[in-house]
Design a protein around this motif. Structure first.
Motif, PDB file in Angstrom:
ATOM      1  N   PRO A  76      31.950  15.800  25.154  1.00 11.21           N
ATOM      2  CA  PRO A  76      31.779  16.231  26.546  1.00 11.21           C
ATOM      3  C   PRO A  76      33.039  16.737  27.222  1.00 11.21           C
ATOM      4  O   PRO A  76      33.000  17.709  27.973  1.00 11.21           O
ATOM      5  N   VAL A  77      34.203  16.095  26.968  1.00  9.53           N
ATOM      6  CA  VAL A  77      35.432  16.508  27.641  1.00  9.53           C
ATOM      7  C   VAL A  77      35.914  17.849  27.103  1.00  9.53           C
ATOM      8  O   VAL A  77      36.217  18.776  27.868  1.00  9.53           O
ATOM      9  N   ASP A  78      36.002  17.982  25.763  1.00 10.47           N
ATOM     10  CA  ASP A  78      36.427  19.260  25.185  1.00 10.47           C
ATOM     11  C   ASP A  78      35.464  20.380  25.556  1.00 10.47           C
ATOM     12  O   ASP A  78      35.873  21.517  25.804  1.00 10.47           O
ATOM     13  N   MET A  79      34.177  20.047  25.606  1.00 12.84           N
ATOM     14  CA  MET A  79      33.192  21.055  25.982  1.00 12.84           C
ATOM     15  C   MET A  79      33.394  21.501  27.432  1.00 12.84           C
ATOM     16  O   MET A  79      33.388  22.703  27.739  1.00 12.84           O
ATOM     17  N   ALA A  80      33.603  20.525  28.327  1.00 12.08           N
ATOM     18  CA  ALA A  80      33.814  20.857  29.736  1.00 12.08           C
ATOM     19  C   ALA A  80      35.046  21.733  29.906  1.00 12.08           C
ATOM     20  O   ALA A  80      35.074  22.649  30.736  1.00 12.08           O
ATOM     21  N   ILE A  81      36.075  21.467  29.106  1.00 16.08           N
ATOM     22  CA  ILE A  81      37.292  22.276  29.171  1.00 16.08           C
ATOM     23  C   ILE A  81      37.014  23.701  28.700  1.00 16.08           C
ATOM     24  O   ILE A  81      37.413  24.676  29.336  1.00 16.08           O
ATOM     25  N   ALA A  82      36.323  23.825  27.561  1.00 15.45           N
ATOM     26  CA  ALA A  82      36.056  25.150  27.000  1.00 15.45           C
ATOM     27  C   ALA A  82      35.198  25.998  27.935  1.00 15.45           C
ATOM     28  O   ALA A  82      35.364  27.224  27.998  1.00 15.45           O
ATOM     29  N   LEU A  83      34.301  25.366  28.679  1.00  8.23           N
ATOM     30  CA  LEU A  83      33.443  26.115  29.592  1.00  8.23           C
ATOM     31  C   LEU A  83      34.223  26.756  30.728  1.00  8.23           C
ATOM     32  O   LEU A  83      33.709  27.651  31.408  1.00  8.23           O
ATOM     33  N   GLN A  84      35.467  26.313  30.940  1.00  6.77           N
ATOM     34  CA  GLN A  84      36.254  26.888  32.013  1.00  6.77           C
ATOM     35  C   GLN A  84      36.802  28.276  31.678  1.00  6.77           C
ATOM     36  O   GLN A  84      37.545  28.865  32.471  1.00  6.77           O
ATOM     37  N   ALA A  85      36.467  28.775  30.496  1.00 15.97           N
ATOM     38  CA  ALA A  85      36.743  30.187  30.215  1.00 15.97           C
ATOM     39  C   ALA A  85      35.842  31.086  31.062  1.00 15.97           C
ATOM     40  O   ALA A  85      36.093  32.294  31.175  1.00 15.97           O
ATOM     41  N   TYR A  86      34.813  30.505  31.655  1.00 17.38           N
ATOM     42  CA  TYR A  86      33.842  31.250  32.446  1.00 17.38           C
ATOM     43  C   TYR A  86      34.492  32.116  33.542  1.00 17.38           C
ATOM     44  O   TYR A  86      34.181  33.309  33.658  1.00 17.38           O
ATOM     45  N   PRO A  87      35.407  31.570  34.392  1.00 16.68           N
ATOM     46  CA  PRO A  87      35.991  32.426  35.438  1.00 16.68           C
ATOM     47  C   PRO A  87      36.674  33.670  34.896  1.00 16.68           C
ATOM     48  O   PRO A  87      36.564  34.747  35.487  1.00 16.68           O
ATOM     49  N   PHE A  88      37.371  33.525  33.780  1.00 19.73           N
ATOM     50  CA  PHE A  88      38.095  34.659  33.226  1.00 19.73           C
ATOM     51  C   PHE A  88      37.130  35.685  32.635  1.00 19.73           C
ATOM     52  O   PHE A  88      37.347  36.886  32.752  1.00 19.73           O
ATOM     53  N   ILE A  89      36.075  35.199  31.999  1.00 22.47           N
ATOM     54  CA  ILE A  89      35.070  36.101  31.442  1.00 22.47           C
ATOM     55  C   ILE A  89      34.346  36.836  32.567  1.00 22.47           C
ATOM     56  O   ILE A  89      34.143  38.051  32.510  1.00 22.47           O
ATOM     57  N   ALA A  90      33.982  36.088  33.616  1.00 18.81           N
ATOM     58  CA  ALA A  90      33.290  36.711  34.753  1.00 18.81           C
ATOM     59  C   ALA A  90      34.182  37.728  35.447  1.00 18.81           C
ATOM     60  O   ALA A  90      33.736  38.821  35.821  1.00 18.81           O
ATOM     61  N   MET A  91      35.455  37.388  35.627  1.00 15.56           N
ATOM     62  CA  MET A  91      36.390  38.299  36.272  1.00 15.56           C
ATOM     63  C   MET A  91      36.562  39.577  35.456  1.00 15.56           C
ATOM     64  O   MET A  91      36.588  40.690  35.989  1.00 15.56           O
ATOM     65  N   ALA A  92      36.670  39.411  34.130  1.00 13.05           N
ATOM     66  CA  ALA A  92      36.826  40.571  33.258  1.00 13.05           C
ATOM     67  C   ALA A  92      35.587  41.450  33.288  1.00 13.05           C
ATOM     68  O   ALA A  92      35.687  42.689  33.331  1.00 13.05           O
ATOM     69  N   MET A  93      34.397  40.840  33.291  1.00 16.38           N
ATOM     70  CA  MET A  93      33.162  41.605  33.324  1.00 16.38           C
ATOM     71  C   MET A  93      33.009  42.359  34.634  1.00 16.38           C
ATOM     72  O   MET A  93      32.567  43.509  34.663  1.00 16.38           O
ATOM     73  N   GLU A  94      33.387  41.711  35.754  1.00 17.12           N
ATOM     74  CA  GLU A  94      33.309  42.395  37.051  1.00 17.12           C
ATOM     75  C   GLU A  94      34.255  43.588  37.091  1.00 17.12           C
ATOM     76  O   GLU A  94      33.925  44.628  37.670  1.00 17.12           O
ATOM     77  N   ALA A  95      35.431  43.435  36.481  1.00 16.32           N
ATOM     78  CA  ALA A  95      36.407  44.529  36.475  1.00 16.32           C
ATOM     79  C   ALA A  95      35.960  45.670  35.568  1.00 16.32           C
ATOM     80  O   ALA A  95      36.090  46.848  35.927  1.00 16.32           O
ATOM     81  N   LEU A  96      35.419  45.326  34.390  1.00 17.32           N
ATOM     82  CA  LEU A  96      35.064  46.350  33.414  1.00 17.32           C
ATOM     83  C   LEU A  96      33.721  47.005  33.716  1.00 17.32           C
ATOM     84  O   LEU A  96      33.570  48.221  33.591  1.00 17.32           O
ATOM     85  N   ILE A  97      32.740  46.187  34.107  1.00 14.74           N
ATOM     86  CA  ILE A  97      31.386  46.707  34.299  1.00 14.74           C
ATOM     87  C   ILE A  97      31.164  47.200  35.722  1.00 14.74           C
ATOM     88  O   ILE A  97      30.621  48.293  35.942  1.00 14.74           O
ATOM     89  N   LEU A  98      31.587  46.403  36.709  1.00 14.62           N
ATOM     90  CA  LEU A  98      31.368  46.768  38.104  1.00 14.62           C
ATOM     91  C   LEU A  98      32.544  47.532  38.707  1.00 14.62           C
ATOM     92  O   LEU A  98      32.488  47.918  39.873  1.00 14.62           O
ATOM     93  N   ARG A  99      33.608  47.705  37.922  1.00 15.91           N
ATOM     94  CA  ARG A  99      34.806  48.416  38.385  1.00 15.91           C
ATOM     95  C   ARG A  99      35.380  47.773  39.639  1.00 15.91           C
ATOM     96  O   ARG A  99      35.836  48.452  40.563  1.00 15.91           O
ATOM     97  N   LYS A 100      35.336  46.438  39.683  1.00 19.20           N
ATOM     98  CA  LYS A 100      35.843  45.715  40.842  1.00 19.20           C
ATOM     99  C   LYS A 100      37.344  45.493  40.689  1.00 19.20           C
ATOM    100  O   LYS A 100      37.780  44.856  39.730  1.00 19.20           O
ATOM    101  N   PRO A 101      38.174  46.010  41.602  1.00 24.21           N
ATOM    102  CA  PRO A 101      39.628  45.868  41.460  1.00 24.21           C
ATOM    103  C   PRO A 101      40.076  44.429  41.670  1.00 24.21           C
ATOM    104  O   PRO A 101      39.431  43.655  42.392  1.00 24.21           O
ATOM    105  N   ARG A 102      41.185  44.052  41.044  1.00 24.02           N
ATOM    106  CA  ARG A 102      41.746  42.714  41.164  1.00 24.02           C
ATOM    107  C   ARG A 102      43.168  42.815  41.691  1.00 24.02           C
ATOM    108  O   ARG A 102      43.955  43.665  41.259  1.00 24.02           O
ATOM    109  N   SER A 103      43.512  41.928  42.623  1.00 26.90           N
ATOM    110  CA  SER A 103      44.854  41.918  43.194  1.00 26.90           C
ATOM    111  C   SER A 103      45.829  41.270  42.210  1.00 26.90           C
ATOM    112  O   SER A 103      45.426  40.591  41.254  1.00 26.90           O
TER     113      SER A 103
END
Length: 303
Positions: free
Chosen positions: A101-128
């Motif tokens: 459970p602990v290692d899994m919870a840690i690994a799931l925190q890749a989510y923000p970076f994946i979501a941010m990358a997808m928004e930038a690449l797919i939605l062309r959303k700029p990042r500061s």
């Protein structure tokens, strides 16, 4: 008409998701010993559907203006995301058991970076620059945490890598659903029930084809198994409905960034209730991640 976005409401809802995300790996990992993961994924999905139906039916009974039938694009998104959520649910259960459970919870925190990358690449959303810097700091702390504090690739287990597939599926599905929720009159409850019906159908087919013989019948008569599945289903449903409402008000990447400290919740509950030791490097890593998180939040407010 779609709701008017309110940033503060989205942040509060995302923080509620944080608490639920912290306890869910523990519930899944502590299901009855020897129970089949595929059967558990199916059972918790069916329990989610039972918990979701009251709100769904209450909405349907309300007097509402006539709405146009969903278009083909909306139906296609519903089908695709339902299948994605079904697969991710099964992967979640397996990861909680194999990675822990602990290692899994840690690994799931890749989510923000994946979501941010997808928004930038797919939605062309700029990042500061601030957002990029905070993301890099969180990524570095996350790598340090996953590798046991020594930054050695040899310490990354295959099951932690397997777990990373869950946030990939979540990010892709949530980005598609955000477009539906913000541009149509479809409600989070309708999205949730549709997703659960499709996910449940997929898992039922998989259980019939690949599940352990008789596992489903045994599960029906096992009170301990059903209690664990019901608890997991309730937590998962509440997290889903709160999350779908949150992303109507804030970006997926910001919402997911607010759930970054979920491993700290997992570690805290695990240490206090299960007497599981927490290593100093885990605490230090979470402190760095939390500091970067607040930098991201305040940066968004300033912008």
């Amino acid at each position: 008409m779609p709701p008017i976005p309110r940033r503060s409401a989205g942040i509060v809802l995302a923080l509620c998701c944080l608490l639920l995300l912290g306890v869910m790996p523990l519930i899944s990992a502590h299901r009855p010993a020897g129970s089949d993961g595929l059967t558990f994924a199916l059972a918790l999905t069916l329990w989610q559907l039972l918990f979701a139906l009251p709100l769904f039916l209450a909405e349907r009974r309300q007097i509402r203006p006539a709405r146009a039938a969903p278009g083909r694009r909306t139906l296609a998104i519903a089908l695709l995301t339902g299948l994605m959520f079904g697969i991710s649910t099964l992967m979640y259960v397996v990861a909680a058991d194999r990675a822990g459970p602990v290692d899994m919870a840690i690994a799931l925190q890749a989510y923000p970076f994946i979501a941010m990358a997808m928004e930038a690449l797919i939605l062309r959303k700029p990042r500061s620059r601030r957002e990029i810097a905070c993301a890099l700091i969180m990524a570095a702390a996350l790598v340090w945490l996953i590798t046991g504090g020594n930054l050695s690739a040899a310490h990354i287990s295959v099951w932690v890598v397997f777990t990373l597939g869950v946030p990939v599926l979540w990010s892709a599905a949530h980005l598609m659903l955000k477009q539906v929720l913000t541009t149509t009159t479809v409600t989070p409850s309708e999205v949730t029930v549709t997703r659960l019906v499709i996910s449940g159908a997929l898992l039922l087919v998989l259980a019939a084809l690949f599940g352990e013989p008789g596992a489903l019948i045994r599960a029906l008569g096992d009170p301990g198994f059903q209690m664990a599945a019901a608890a997991m289903g309730l937590a998962y449903y509440l997290e889903l409905i709160l999350w779908f409402n949150a992303i109507r008000h804030i970006d997926v990447s910001l919402g997911s960034s607010l759930t970054v400290p979920a491993p700290a919740v997992t570690m805290g509950v695990s240490a206090l209730l299960l007497a599981t030791p927490v290593a100093p490097y885990q605490i230090a890593s979470m402190a760095v991640i939390t500091a970067a998180l607040y930098g991201l939040i305040f940066g968004g407010r300033a912008k």
